[in-house]
Write a protein that holds these residues in place. Structure first.
Motif: not given
Length: 187
Positions: A143-170
């Motif tokens: 998870m930390q590695q994903l956050y560390d390279r968040e700016d380099d993620l493709d659009g799909n992975d970036s969107a999935l990571l945002s959705i994951y974070d949102f669902l974690s918050w909910v």
């Protein structure tokens, strides 16, 4: 999305159109994943009727996260466990996810009971497992590695990571409500 205690129900859930659409989509996709099993060719119609069927170990890593082996060291025991339990496990997971969809179909703010809130917590866990599997998250380091390279993620992975974070918050908000209620019950 807002989630807060309610005097007439367990909680009230407010959601905007975009949030509702995103949650409904990932929940529906998870239902499809759980329901997309191939029909087994059971030779025993009674066994099939009562839900005892030989089941293949899932090849999709996300589905395997939802339906793991009972004993990874013993494929035969895992197959036997899967034979007797997989149908019920799938149905239970789908029922929780359908509860989320039902809640989302209500007018916002939606009053939800304790059982619905519980279904949300379990269902969100399943959706988050699917997303984490798609993102390759197994450990906190992943998870930390994903956050560390968040700016380099493709659009799909970036969107999935945002959705994951949102669902974690909910899910965290639901957990807080349950914990607050437990604290109130102990007084």
């Amino acid at each position: 999305m807002k989630l807060y205690p309610s005097s007439s129900a367990f909680a009230q859930l407010e959601f905007g159109g975009t949030e509702k659409a995103i949650v409904a989509r990932v929940v529906s996709d998870t239902i499809t994943l759980l329901d997309s099993r191939s029909d087994s060719e059971s030779t025993d119609p009674l066994a099939k009727l009562v839900g005892i069927e030989d089941r293949e170990r899932p090849t999709d890593p996300a589905l395997l996260r939802l339906l793991p082996d009972a004993d990874p060291e013993n494929p035969e025991a895992s197959a036997e466990f899967r034979r007797y339990t997989e149908n019920d496990i799938r149905e239970g997971k789908i029922a929780n996810l359908q509860t989320i969809l039902f809640t989302l179909s209500k007018t916002s703010p939606a009053e939800i009971g304790r059982d619905e809130a519980h279904a949300w917590m379990i269902g969100l866990t399943d959706v988050r497992l699917v997303i984490s599997s798609r993102l390759g998250i197994v450990t906190e380091d992943d998870m930390q590695q994903l956050y560390d390279r968040e700016d380099d993620l493709d659009g799909n992975d970036s969107a999935l990571l945002s959705i994951y974070d949102f669902l974690s918050w909910v899910q965290e908000r639901f957990t807080e409500l349950f914990m607050n209620q437990l604290d109130g019950d102990s007084e």
